[in-house]
Design an enzyme around this catalytic site. Sequence first.
Site, PDB file in Angstrom:
ATOM      1  N   HIS A 171       0.822  -1.215   0.000  1.00 38.60           N
ATOM      2  CA  HIS A 171       0.000   0.000   0.000  1.00 38.60           C
ATOM      3  C   HIS A 171       0.855   1.263   0.000  1.00 38.60           C
ATOM      4  O   HIS A 171       0.309   2.368  -0.144  1.00 38.60           O
ATOM      5  CB  HIS A 171      -0.982  -0.005   1.177  1.00 38.60           C
ATOM      6  N   ASP A 233       0.174  -7.631   1.536  1.00 43.00           N
ATOM      7  CA  ASP A 233       0.588  -6.235   1.634  1.00 43.00           C
ATOM      8  C   ASP A 233       2.109  -6.147   1.826  1.00 43.00           C
ATOM      9  O   ASP A 233       2.622  -5.862   2.911  1.00 43.00           O
ATOM     10  CB  ASP A 233      -0.131  -5.565   2.803  1.00 43.00           C
ATOM     11  N   SER A 328       3.989   2.989   8.169  1.00 44.45           N
ATOM     12  CA  SER A 328       3.589   1.973   7.200  1.00 44.45           C
ATOM     13  C   SER A 328       4.760   1.568   6.319  1.00 44.45           C
ATOM     14  O   SER A 328       5.530   2.416   5.853  1.00 44.45           O
ATOM     15  CB  SER A 328       2.456   2.503   6.311  1.00 44.45           C
TER      16      SER A 328
END
Length: 381
Positions: A171, A233, A328
Amino acid sequence: MKLKVLCFALLWNYAHSSCRTPLGVESDCVSLYNCQPLLSAFEQRPLPGNVVSFLRQSSCGFDGYEPKVCCGPLPSQQQQPAQPTQRPRPTRPPSSNDGQVTSVEDEDSSPSPSGECGVDTNGDRIYGGQFTDLDEFPWMALLGYRTPNRTITYQCGGVLINHRYVLTAAHCVTGAINREVGTLATVRLGEYDTQSDVDCVDDSCADLPQEIPVQAGLPHPGYHDKNKNRADDIALVRLAQRAKYTYYVQPICLPDGRARLAVGNDVYVAGWGKTLNGRNSPIKLKLKLPIYEKDNCAQKYRTLGAELGDKQICAGGVFSEDACRGDSGGPLMRAKSKGVYESVAVVSFGYGCGRDGWPGVYTSVASYMDWIRSTMRENNV
């Protein structure tokens, strides 16, 4: 990252309730939350180096994962925000950011081999909820995105795994981030304090960060941006130029599959993500977290419509101690024997940030080693 990850490098005996502040004043060793002067100190922007040093010296232990401080006022000259000290620039130049693609080497086709990765140049340290040091976790990367107005903003993290590749989350290279932020354009290595050009702690200064253009973002083909589960992911970022290994830039190891993570095992996250006060930290932070029981974690996320798979790991679940936005793509790290680190997972998603009883969800790196190796070989042209 939460505010509780800040300020602590020196650990004292937990049994001592009394202590002496860095100013020599007798005081009590209390929770950081109960010491307003030190909480307020971190809210200064820019965050002066002398304040960072004072916060480090104020540490007096931990209660579980919660840091404690020898509470007292800061020196009067440190209570006012100050501009970072201007210091001479190191002589080592950063990498060029002209976009030119440099030649490929055979070793770019695979992660760095055992014995040549994961060595924390910071040496033997006690970890858990604190500022990192200048040379700590030298594999950490910041991912920069070119916005519609042509500026660069750093919104994700990652880890260097060889001269040419950074491991991150899918992502962070595809989907909403492209629509809402911009195009992945650059990777910064060797960064410590984003508010200064030259990073210094006390009398030590680091090399200038390496700013390297991105040749390609390579998300796992199974990742879908609208999937609540965030399955698959994980991604690789191929650099247009080879990173130069220095004291402040080194690769991390990837798991060899022989050791398993058990519930309660301590792992570490690091990054520049949001702190408890809602701001991104200008300084690289680290946090120790426990591995969370997977079935219980999966049951919690099922109530939100997300079905976690066997390639995902849960960690954290302690109030205000979590990876957060801006972290992230960064690593979940395990310290192996002899001070060697491996990246066991990638920061994926969570239910808010630091909610008590809600662990974060991470993509297991061991589950994707075949994909990582094959992708690196296929793109080494």
